[in-house]
Design an enzyme around this catalytic site. Structure first.
Site, short mmCIF file in Angstrom:
data_model
loop_
_atom_site.label_atom_id
_atom_site.label_comp_id
_atom_site.label_asym_id
_atom_site.label_seq_id
_atom_site.Cartn_x
_atom_site.Cartn_y
_atom_site.Cartn_z
N CYS A 96 -71.82 14.47 68.78
CA CYS A 96 -70.93 15.03 67.75
C CYS A 96 -71.62 16.11 66.91
O CYS A 96 -70.96 16.85 66.19
CB CYS A 96 -70.42 13.93 66.85
N HIS A 236 -67.65 16.32 60.24
CA HIS A 236 -67.25 15.77 61.53
C HIS A 236 -66.13 14.76 61.30
O HIS A 236 -66.23 13.91 60.41
CB HIS A 236 -68.46 15.10 62.19
N ASN A 266 -61.36 11.92 67.02
CA ASN A 266 -62.77 12.32 67.10
C ASN A 266 -62.98 13.13 68.38
O ASN A 266 -62.90 12.58 69.48
CB ASN A 266 -63.62 11.04 67.11
O1 UT7 Z 1 -68.45 10.32 66.21
C1 UT7 Z 1 -69.67 9.71 66.37
C2 UT7 Z 1 -69.98 8.69 65.38
N1 UT7 Z 1 -68.98 7.67 65.35
C3 UT7 Z 1 -68.61 7.16 64.20
O2 UT7 Z 1 -69.04 7.62 63.17
C4 UT7 Z 1 -67.69 5.99 64.23
C5 UT7 Z 1 -68.16 4.95 63.28
N2 UT7 Z 1 -67.40 3.73 63.31
C6 UT7 Z 1 -66.08 3.63 62.96
O3 UT7 Z 1 -65.43 4.61 62.70
C7 UT7 Z 1 -65.51 2.24 62.83
O4 UT7 Z 1 -66.54 1.29 62.95
C8 UT7 Z 1 -64.40 1.92 63.87
C9 UT7 Z 1 -63.14 2.70 63.54
C10 UT7 Z 1 -64.87 2.26 65.26
C11 UT7 Z 1 -64.05 0.43 63.81
O5 UT7 Z 1 -63.68 0.07 62.49
P1 UT7 Z 1 -64.34 -1.19 61.78
O6 UT7 Z 1 -63.69 -1.32 60.49
O7 UT7 Z 1 -65.83 -0.98 61.79
O8 UT7 Z 1 -63.89 -2.36 62.71
P2 UT7 Z 1 -64.79 -3.40 63.55
O9 UT7 Z 1 -65.37 -2.73 64.74
O10 UT7 Z 1 -65.72 -4.11 62.61
O11 UT7 Z 1 -63.67 -4.41 64.00
C12 UT7 Z 1 -62.92 -5.19 63.06
C13 UT7 Z 1 -61.84 -5.92 63.82
C14 UT7 Z 1 -62.34 -6.67 65.01
O12 UT7 Z 1 -61.60 -7.86 65.14
P3 UT7 Z 1 -62.23 -9.27 64.69
O13 UT7 Z 1 -63.48 -9.44 65.52
O14 UT7 Z 1 -62.53 -9.11 63.23
O15 UT7 Z 1 -61.13 -10.24 65.00
C15 UT7 Z 1 -62.00 -5.78 66.17
O16 UT7 Z 1 -61.82 -6.47 67.37
O17 UT7 Z 1 -60.87 -4.98 64.29
C16 UT7 Z 1 -60.68 -5.21 65.69
N3 UT7 Z 1 -60.33 -3.92 66.33
C17 UT7 Z 1 -59.08 -3.52 66.48
N4 UT7 Z 1 -57.90 -4.07 66.11
C18 UT7 Z 1 -56.77 -3.39 66.40
C19 UT7 Z 1 -61.17 -2.99 66.84
N5 UT7 Z 1 -60.46 -1.98 67.34
C20 UT7 Z 1 -59.15 -2.27 67.12
C21 UT7 Z 1 -57.95 -1.61 67.40
N6 UT7 Z 1 -56.79 -2.19 67.02
N7 UT7 Z 1 -57.92 -0.40 68.01
#
Ligand code: UT7
Length: 309
Positions: A96, A236, A266
């Site tokens: 990125c 970004h 993204n």
């Molecule tokens: O571009 C390069 C750099 N990338 C970034 O900067 C991305 C950085 N990370 C993020 O933007 C976020 O971490 C994400 C958007 C990818 C994820 O958000 P989060 O708030 O960190 O969620 P998480 O991964 O901690 O997941 C929380 C919950 C999980 O469920 P449980 O285990 O709590 O039951 C996931 O399984 O949300 C669930 N989950 C979803 N639920 C519905 C993950 N993806 C989804 C989804 N829809 N698409």
């Protein structure tokens, strides 16, 4: 592709995607359109805007993690398709941060007097490396390209300060494991998803919040200004919550932060130049304005650039 489209293929909801990421839509390439094609479309517009002919370009750099081929570089295809007959061409892999890295390399070549006109491109066809079964990543990515012509003059406008840093200890947090020399494709490979992008989102999130702000503060200080002097921040577009945390740490209102994550998701290396171009075409960038660009991605690698427009 809308959030409603994803509701049909993975267990997700528009509400989750919008509140956790800020994304509503992303653009997905048609079959037969590749990273070099999007790069060429963006580069043509940049050349027109700069009033530069393809023959005048000395170097083309493409920041991408989704090249047309493993070999040769996507930049060589861009060169061929655009007729950059006097140019050198190479790709850089900085995820990125690919566009900002290209911009910094271009700027250094120009400062060294080696080249006059350089095309710096950030382009990705992330749809080709997206794991469509992984709801944690597939809803995030989109395809796109952006380009800039980098040239030197003594007007006092241009890149005032830049910063680039990586930490390979975090390499496993965002990677594509299969397809390189460590895990080459073999005839019995079962396509288990490891040939697509894997991301430990929450761990990447923490480092992104911390290091994007550090990178931003670094160039603001280097340029001898304060965040009050920033006319616009072009971050970004990975996650609205990361961008809001950045603005908060810099004490800059969100009215001075350019956002288009809602429309594109993204797009990795394409994200910053897409946003820069949109802001420019909307007349948001005035001569003399201080513009901060900042990016973060797989590597992990992050960087920033402070430009006097
Ligand atoms: O571009 C390069 C750099 N990338 C970034 O900067 C991305 C950085 N990370 C993020 O933007 C976020 O971490 C994400 C958007 C990818 C994820 O958000 P989060 O708030 O960190 O969620 P998480 O991964 O901690 O997941 C929380 C919950 C999980 O469920 P449980 O285990 O709590 O039951 C996931 O399984 O949300 C669930 N989950 C979803 N639920 C519905 C993950 N993806 C989804 C989804 N829809 N698409």
């Amino acid at each position: 592709m809308t959030n409603a489209d994803f509701e049909k293929i993975v267990d997700t909801s528009d509400e989750w995607i919008v509140t956790r990421t800020g994304i509503r839509e992303r653009r997905i390439c048609d079959d037969g359109i590749y990273t070099s094609d999007m790069s060429v479309a963006a580069a043509r517009q940049a050349l027109d805007m700069a009033g530069i002919t393809p023959e005048q370009v000395d170097l083309v750099i493409v920041g991408t993690v989704t090249p047309d081929y493993r070999l040769p570089s996507t930049a060589c295809f861009v060169q061929k398709k655009l007729g950059l007959i006097n140019a050198a061409a190479f790709d850089i892999v900085a995820a990125c941060t690919g566009f900002l890295t290209s911009l910094q390399i271009a700027s250094a070549y120009i400062a060294a007097g080696q080249y006059r006109y350089i095309l710096a491109i950030g382009a990705e066809r992330l749809s080709s490396v997206t794991n469509w079964n992984d709801r944690g990543t597939c809803v995030l990515f989109g395809d796109g390209a952006g380009a800039a012509v980098v040239a030197g003059d003594d007007s006092g406008h241009g890149l005032l300060a830049s910063f680039l840093r990586s930490d390979g200890r975090y390499s496993a947090l965002l990677c594509q494991e299969v397809g390189g020399t460590v895990n080459p494709f073999t005839p019995d490979y079962n396509y288990d998803g490891r040939d697509k992008i894997f991301m430990n989102g929450s761990e990447v999130f923490k480092v992104a919040v911390r290091e994007m702000a550090n990178a931003a503060e670094c160039v603001v200080a280097q340029a001898g200004i304060t965040s009050d002097d920033l006319a616009l921040i072009i971050p970004h577009q990975a996650n609205i919550r990361i961008i809001e945390a950045l603005a908060k740490r810099l004490k800059v209102g969100m009215d001075r932060v350019y956002l288009n994550i809602e429309k594109y998701g993204n797009t990795s290396a394409a994200s910053v130049p897409l946003a820069l171009d949109e802001a420019n075409r909307q007349g948001l960038l005035k001569p003399g304005d201080h513009i901060l660009m900042v990016a973060f991605g797989g590597g992990l690698i992050w960087g920033s650039a402070l430009v006097r427009w």
